[in-house]
Write a protein that holds these residues in place. Structure first.
Motif, mmCIF file in Angstrom:
data_model
loop_
_atom_site.group_PDB
_atom_site.id
_atom_site.type_symbol
_atom_site.label_atom_id
_atom_site.label_comp_id
_atom_site.label_asym_id
_atom_site.label_seq_id
_atom_site.Cartn_x
_atom_site.Cartn_y
_atom_site.Cartn_z
ATOM 1 N N MET A 176 -1.374 -5.285 -11.589
ATOM 2 C CA MET A 176 -0.015 -5.763 -11.323
ATOM 3 C C MET A 176 0.859 -4.653 -10.739
ATOM 4 N N ILE A 177 0.753 -3.450 -11.308
ATOM 5 C CA ILE A 177 1.540 -2.320 -10.807
ATOM 6 C C ILE A 177 1.160 -1.996 -9.363
ATOM 7 N N ALA A 178 -0.153 -1.990 -9.088
ATOM 8 C CA ALA A 178 -0.619 -1.667 -7.738
ATOM 9 C C ALA A 178 -0.208 -2.734 -6.731
ATOM 10 N N PHE A 209 -2.919 3.728 -4.182
ATOM 11 C CA PHE A 209 -3.024 5.183 -4.263
ATOM 12 C C PHE A 209 -2.083 5.765 -5.313
ATOM 13 N N LYS A 210 -0.820 5.414 -5.250
ATOM 14 C CA LYS A 210 0.146 5.954 -6.215
ATOM 15 C C LYS A 210 -0.188 5.507 -7.641
ATOM 16 N N CYS A 246 -8.186 -0.582 -9.282
ATOM 17 C CA CYS A 246 -7.611 -0.018 -8.063
ATOM 18 C C CYS A 246 -8.602 0.774 -7.217
ATOM 19 N N VAL A 247 -9.508 1.510 -7.859
ATOM 20 C CA VAL A 247 -10.307 2.492 -7.120
ATOM 21 C C VAL A 247 -11.275 1.829 -6.149
ATOM 22 N N SER A 248 -12.049 0.857 -6.618
ATOM 23 C CA SER A 248 -13.013 0.207 -5.728
ATOM 24 C C SER A 248 -12.294 -0.562 -4.619
#
Length: 237
Positions: A70-72, A79-80, A129-131
């Motif tokens: 949700m944040i991303a 990234f952040k 997020c990473v993948s």
């Protein structure tokens, strides 16, 4: 199509992402490999309480990805989100390591539990997020085969980091003596902490190369909106 495919170079940025994932998985599974025995032998929890803490921690590690996503998606972008939550992650490892050093005189139970909470936020927060951030680096459909290769290498790095750390950290705990004890939990927790710090540095180092996709908004909002629109149309029609 084949000629166009060949003209798009393989994005070098993904090597930083793969390196980050290897180090992060090493840090998580390395710490987790000795967590249960640490709770019982050093923090003196009963078998039942140690089991509850261990599985509660595991549950939160798989619950917090909802909030990381949700944040991303809505606020920071991938990234952040990875960088900021990784800092929380490193702090959790640091508290866990400091709690295992008896000469510091800090409350080990409180520091350990707070550290575990921060690690759960960290590993869960960056998990979605990473993948996906790695996938953003490719241009589709021209690089579809490159993307498939990336995910194969990415998941290999997950398993490699997990395997090596699960073997190594119990050896560090059992075979190294420190602080007058015949085991060394501080070293066994400290190595994963260092690897998570390295993971954070690696992901930051690749910043000039990354393709940044801005936040797109919540996919859940669009999904439920579409379902509501369809139901409304069916009821009216």
């Amino acid at each position: 199509g084949e000629e166009q495919f060949q003209t798009v170079p393989y994005p070098k940025s993904v090597f930083f992402i793969v390196g980050n994932e290897f180090c992060e998985r090493f840090s998580y599974y390395g710490m987790k490999a000795i967590l249960s025995i640490y709770l019982k032998k050093k923090l003196h929890f009963t078998e039942d309480k140690a089991t509850v803490i261990y599985h509660t921690f595991s549950m939160f590690c798989y619950f917090t990805p909802i909030f990381g996503a949700m944040i991303a998606d809505q606020l920071l972008g991938k990234f952040k989100t990875i960088v900021y939550i990784s800092i929380i992650y490193v702090l959790g490892h640091l508290l866990k390591t400091l709690a295992a050093i008896p000469t510091l005189g800090i409350p080990p139970v409180e520091f350990s539990l707070i550290g575990l909470a921060l690690i759960a936020i960290g590993t869960g927060g960056i998990k979605p997020c990473v993948s996906a951030f790695g996938g953003d680096q490719f241009k589709l459909p021209e690089q579809e085969r490159h993307l498939q290769t990336f995910f194969s290498v990415f998941y290999f790095s997950i398993n490699a980091g997990s395997l090596i750390s699960t073997v190594l950290t119990p050896v560090l705990r059992e075979d190294v003596e420190c602080f007058g004890d015949d085991t060394c939990y501080s070293l066994a927790f400290g190595v994963p902490a260092i690897l998570m710090f390295v993971a954070t540095i690696i992901i930051i180092m690749g910043k000039p190369l990354y393709k940044m996709v801005p936040p797109q908004g919540s996919i859940l909002k669009r999904v439920f909106g579409s379902i509501g629109y369809a139901l409304k149309g069916k009821c009216n029609g």
